[in-house]
Design an enzyme around this catalytic site. Structure first.
Site, PDB file in Angstrom:
ATOM      1  N   GLY A   8       0.830  -1.209   0.000  1.00  0.00           N
ATOM      2  CA  GLY A   8       0.000   0.000   0.000  1.00  0.00           C
ATOM      3  C   GLY A   8       0.862   1.255   0.000  1.00  0.00           C
ATOM      4  O   GLY A   8       0.466   2.304   0.503  1.00  0.00           O
ATOM      5  N   ALA A  10       1.794   3.313  -2.254  1.00  0.00           N
ATOM      6  CA  ALA A  10       1.581   4.423  -3.189  1.00  0.00           C
ATOM      7  C   ALA A  10       0.682   5.528  -2.643  1.00  0.00           C
ATOM      8  O   ALA A  10       0.543   6.578  -3.265  1.00  0.00           O
ATOM      9  CB  ALA A  10       1.000   3.877  -4.500  1.00  0.00           C
ATOM     10  N   GLY A  12      -1.569   7.401   0.995  1.00  0.00           N
ATOM     11  CA  GLY A  12      -2.005   7.510   2.382  1.00  0.00           C
ATOM     12  C   GLY A  12      -0.966   7.084   3.412  1.00  0.00           C
ATOM     13  O   GLY A  12       0.177   7.561   3.419  1.00  0.00           O
ATOM     14  N   ILE A  13      -1.369   6.182   4.295  1.00  0.00           N
ATOM     15  CA  ILE A  13      -0.513   5.744   5.405  1.00  0.00           C
ATOM     16  C   ILE A  13       0.750   5.066   4.877  1.00  0.00           C
ATOM     17  O   ILE A  13       1.859   5.329   5.358  1.00  0.00           O
ATOM     18  CB  ILE A  13      -1.315   4.804   6.339  1.00  0.00           C
ATOM     19  CG1 ILE A  13      -2.411   5.613   7.063  1.00  0.00           C
ATOM     20  CG2 ILE A  13      -0.399   4.112   7.346  1.00  0.00           C
ATOM     21  CD1 ILE A  13      -3.430   4.770   7.820  1.00  0.00           C
ATOM     22  N   ASP A  32       2.465  -2.190  -4.454  1.00  0.00           N
ATOM     23  CA  ASP A  32       1.115  -1.609  -4.625  1.00  0.00           C
ATOM     24  C   ASP A  32       0.568  -2.083  -5.973  1.00  0.00           C
ATOM     25  O   ASP A  32       1.260  -2.776  -6.728  1.00  0.00           O
ATOM     26  CB  ASP A  32       1.163  -0.065  -4.554  1.00  0.00           C
ATOM     27  CG  ASP A  32      -0.143   0.521  -4.007  1.00  0.00           C
ATOM     28  OD1 ASP A  32      -1.213   0.261  -4.606  1.00  0.00           O
ATOM     29  OD2 ASP A  32      -0.107   1.225  -2.983  1.00  0.00           O
ATOM     30  N   LEU A  42      -2.950  -7.637  -4.504  1.00  0.00           N
ATOM     31  CA  LEU A  42      -2.996  -8.480  -3.305  1.00  0.00           C
ATOM     32  C   LEU A  42      -4.402  -9.036  -3.033  1.00  0.00           C
ATOM     33  O   LEU A  42      -4.596  -9.738  -2.047  1.00  0.00           O
ATOM     34  CB  LEU A  42      -2.507  -7.691  -2.087  1.00  0.00           C
ATOM     35  CG  LEU A  42      -1.025  -7.291  -2.124  1.00  0.00           C
ATOM     36  CD1 LEU A  42      -0.708  -6.294  -1.008  1.00  0.00           C
ATOM     37  CD2 LEU A  42      -0.122  -8.512  -1.998  1.00  0.00           C
ATOM     38  N   GLY A  71      -4.884  -1.776   1.895  1.00  0.00           N
ATOM     39  CA  GLY A  71      -6.227  -2.107   2.353  1.00  0.00           C
ATOM     40  C   GLY A  71      -7.241  -1.324   1.554  1.00  0.00           C
ATOM     41  O   GLY A  71      -6.917  -0.342   0.881  1.00  0.00           O
ATOM     42  N   TYR A 153     -15.637  -4.955   6.576  1.00  0.00           N
ATOM     43  CA  TYR A 153     -14.418  -4.211   6.916  1.00  0.00           C
ATOM     44  C   TYR A 153     -14.011  -4.504   8.366  1.00  0.00           C
ATOM     45  O   TYR A 153     -12.857  -4.835   8.647  1.00  0.00           O
ATOM     46  CB  TYR A 153     -14.641  -2.696   6.717  1.00  0.00           C
ATOM     47  CG  TYR A 153     -13.401  -1.866   6.975  1.00  0.00           C
ATOM     48  CD1 TYR A 153     -12.396  -1.777   6.012  1.00  0.00           C
ATOM     49  CD2 TYR A 153     -13.226  -1.187   8.177  1.00  0.00           C
ATOM     50  CE1 TYR A 153     -11.247  -1.030   6.247  1.00  0.00           C
ATOM     51  CE2 TYR A 153     -12.084  -0.431   8.416  1.00  0.00           C
ATOM     52  CZ  TYR A 153     -11.102  -0.355   7.445  1.00  0.00           C
ATOM     53  OH  TYR A 153      -9.956   0.384   7.685  1.00  0.00           O
TER      54      TYR A 153
HETATM   55  P1  NAD Z   1      -5.251   4.615   0.851  1.00  0.00           P
HETATM   56  O1  NAD Z   1      -6.392   4.286  -0.037  1.00  0.00           O
HETATM   57  O2  NAD Z   1      -4.708   5.986   0.839  1.00  0.00           O
HETATM   58  O3  NAD Z   1      -4.039   3.591   0.588  1.00  0.00           O
HETATM   59  C1  NAD Z   1      -4.267   2.237   0.429  1.00  0.00           C
HETATM   60  C2  NAD Z   1      -3.260   1.687  -0.569  1.00  0.00           C
HETATM   61  O4  NAD Z   1      -3.495   0.276  -0.681  1.00  0.00           O
HETATM   62  C3  NAD Z   1      -3.412   2.294  -1.966  1.00  0.00           C
HETATM   63  O5  NAD Z   1      -2.165   2.731  -2.451  1.00  0.00           O
HETATM   64  C4  NAD Z   1      -3.964   1.152  -2.777  1.00  0.00           C
HETATM   65  O6  NAD Z   1      -3.582   1.163  -4.152  1.00  0.00           O
HETATM   66  C5  NAD Z   1      -3.397  -0.057  -2.047  1.00  0.00           C
HETATM   67  N1  NAD Z   1      -4.188  -1.239  -2.384  1.00  0.00           N
HETATM   68  C6  NAD Z   1      -5.538  -1.348  -2.344  1.00  0.00           C
HETATM   69  N2  NAD Z   1      -5.917  -2.529  -2.849  1.00  0.00           N
HETATM   70  C7  NAD Z   1      -4.781  -3.180  -3.213  1.00  0.00           C
HETATM   71  C8  NAD Z   1      -4.530  -4.427  -3.817  1.00  0.00           C
HETATM   72  N3  NAD Z   1      -5.533  -5.241  -4.194  1.00  0.00           N
HETATM   73  N4  NAD Z   1      -3.252  -4.800  -4.045  1.00  0.00           N
HETATM   74  C9  NAD Z   1      -2.226  -3.962  -3.711  1.00  0.00           C
HETATM   75  N5  NAD Z   1      -2.413  -2.752  -3.141  1.00  0.00           N
HETATM   76  C10 NAD Z   1      -3.677  -2.365  -2.906  1.00  0.00           C
HETATM   77  O7  NAD Z   1      -5.740   4.211   2.307  1.00  0.00           O
HETATM   78  P2  NAD Z   1      -5.112   4.430   3.761  1.00  0.00           P
HETATM   79  O8  NAD Z   1      -6.119   5.149   4.542  1.00  0.00           O
HETATM   80  O9  NAD Z   1      -3.727   4.906   3.694  1.00  0.00           O
HETATM   81  O10 NAD Z   1      -5.154   2.912   4.277  1.00  0.00           O
HETATM   82  C11 NAD Z   1      -3.994   2.195   4.654  1.00  0.00           C
HETATM   83  C12 NAD Z   1      -4.421   1.152   5.683  1.00  0.00           C
HETATM   84  O11 NAD Z   1      -4.891   1.822   6.856  1.00  0.00           O
HETATM   85  C13 NAD Z   1      -5.566   0.265   5.222  1.00  0.00           C
HETATM   86  O12 NAD Z   1      -5.321  -1.055   5.624  1.00  0.00           O
HETATM   87  C14 NAD Z   1      -6.766   0.820   5.964  1.00  0.00           C
HETATM   88  O13 NAD Z   1      -7.778  -0.139   6.178  1.00  0.00           O
HETATM   89  C15 NAD Z   1      -6.112   1.256   7.254  1.00  0.00           C
HETATM   90  N6  NAD Z   1      -6.881   2.230   8.021  1.00  0.00           N
HETATM   91  C16 NAD Z   1      -7.141   3.467   7.496  1.00  0.00           C
HETATM   92  C17 NAD Z   1      -7.875   4.372   8.245  1.00  0.00           C
HETATM   93  C18 NAD Z   1      -8.210   5.745   7.727  1.00  0.00           C
HETATM   94  O14 NAD Z   1      -9.059   6.438   8.334  1.00  0.00           O
HETATM   95  N7  NAD Z   1      -7.581   6.209   6.657  1.00  0.00           N
HETATM   96  C19 NAD Z   1      -8.341   4.026   9.523  1.00  0.00           C
HETATM   97  C20 NAD Z   1      -8.046   2.772  10.022  1.00  0.00           C
HETATM   98  C21 NAD Z   1      -7.308   1.884   9.263  1.00  0.00           C
END
Ligand code: NAD
Length: 255
Positions: A8, A10, A12-13, A32, A42, A71, A153
């Site tokens: 992941g 590319a 956010g987190i 990613d 994935l 995710g 989720y």
């Molecule tokens: P985001 O959408 O910014 O980043 C998620 C990344 O995962 C993206 O780059 C996406 O391309 C990659 N991804 C998605 N499906 C994929 C796949 N099939 N194969 C490979 N890569 C894939 O989201 P985020 O908020 O940065 O989330 C990161 C993690 O944090 C996730 O597991 C999410 O559930 C968790 N999370 C986020 C929050 C929130 O409020 N943002 C809260 C709790 C938990």
């Protein structure tokens, strides 16, 4: 310095985690769907296998750490995808890299879970049980039949947290460590999409931590830095809530 795979990467987190680790001088293997060192999906067994093979090739079978951030949220195109990415996309990728992590002498992993995992599915649930049994087809089928993205989720995050804690027991005996971070709301594209969703938007916007704000990706990356560092040398099997007090607020009477 260490070689660390980040899924992941590319957005956010995951992108913030990469920024922190790269600034600290570590070598990264970014995973990613696209725009990464390892471009793989994935959500499918085939994609996970490809991701493992390419990661092993990139690290020469010796890996110091994995940070599993990839995710999808409640706005994912299907509920089955939530199970496929958030649970099996973590567990199969990590298990494929276990030997390479052991080869480094003290491999570490951090799984990004969620506060949702402890809030919504604290009871045994057939969907969670199927995930923990490694039955992807069955867990996806139950999720599709229920048709509730929020439940899928939460179940995926509950199951991946239980997986991580179970795994940490075996890893601890080998000098390896595995911990889970449970973020609350964090300002990322995933969170933004949830806020804009016609079904969940209002609830997401109204679900605010006691600190009165959402977190930023850097605050989760700070937790990853700690859990991969020697400062956390005795921390294994933990769930670190980085959520502005959201979990304490929702589960005020339980622990
Ligand atoms: P985001 O959408 O910014 O980043 C998620 C990344 O995962 C993206 O780059 C996406 O391309 C990659 N991804 C998605 N499906 C994929 C796949 N099939 N194969 C490979 N890569 C894939 O989201 P985020 O908020 O940065 O989330 C990161 C993690 O944090 C996730 O597991 C999410 O559930 C968790 N999370 C986020 C929050 C929130 O409020 N943002 C809260 C709790 C938990």
């Amino acid at each position: 310095m260490s070689t660390i795979a980040v899924t992941g990467a590319a957005s956010g987190i995951g992108a913030a985690v990469c920024q922190h680790l790269e600034a600290a001088g570590h070598t990264l293997i970014r995973v990613d769907l696209r725009n990464a060192d390892v471009n793989a999906d994935l959500s499918s067994a085939k994609g996970r296998k490809a991701a493992v093979e390419q990661t092993l090739a990139a690290c020469d079978n010796r890996l110091d750490a994995v940070v599993a951030c990839a995710g999808v949220g409640v706005t994912a195109p299907s509920v089955g995808l939530i199970i496929g990415v958030n649970y099996f996309g973590v567990t199969e990728y990590l298990e494929g890299l276990e030997t390479a992590l052991a080869n480094s002498g003290n491999g570490k992993a951090v799984i990004i879970g969620s506060v949702a995992g402890s809030h919504m599915v604290a009871q045994p649930h057939p969907m969670t049980a199927a995930m923990l049994e490694g039955d992807e087809a069955r867990s996806r089928q139950i999720a599709e039949e229920l048709g509730d993205p929020a439940a899928a989720y939460a179940a995926s995050k509950y199951a991946v947290t239980v997986f991580g804690r179970r795994k940490s027991v075996a890893w601890g005996k080998q000098g390896m460590r595995l911990n889970v971070i449970a973020p609350g709301a964090v300002e990322t594209p995933l969170h933004q999409a949830s806020k804009e969703d016609a079904r969940f938007g209002e609830a997401v916007k109204n679900f605010v931590a006691p600190m009165g704000r959402a977190g930023v990706p850097d605050e989760i990356a700070d937790g990853v830095d700690f859990l991969l560092s020697d400062q956390s040398a005795f921390v294994n099997g933990s769930v670190l809530f980085i959520d502005g007090g959201m979990d304490a607020m929702v589960r005020a009477h339980t622990f």
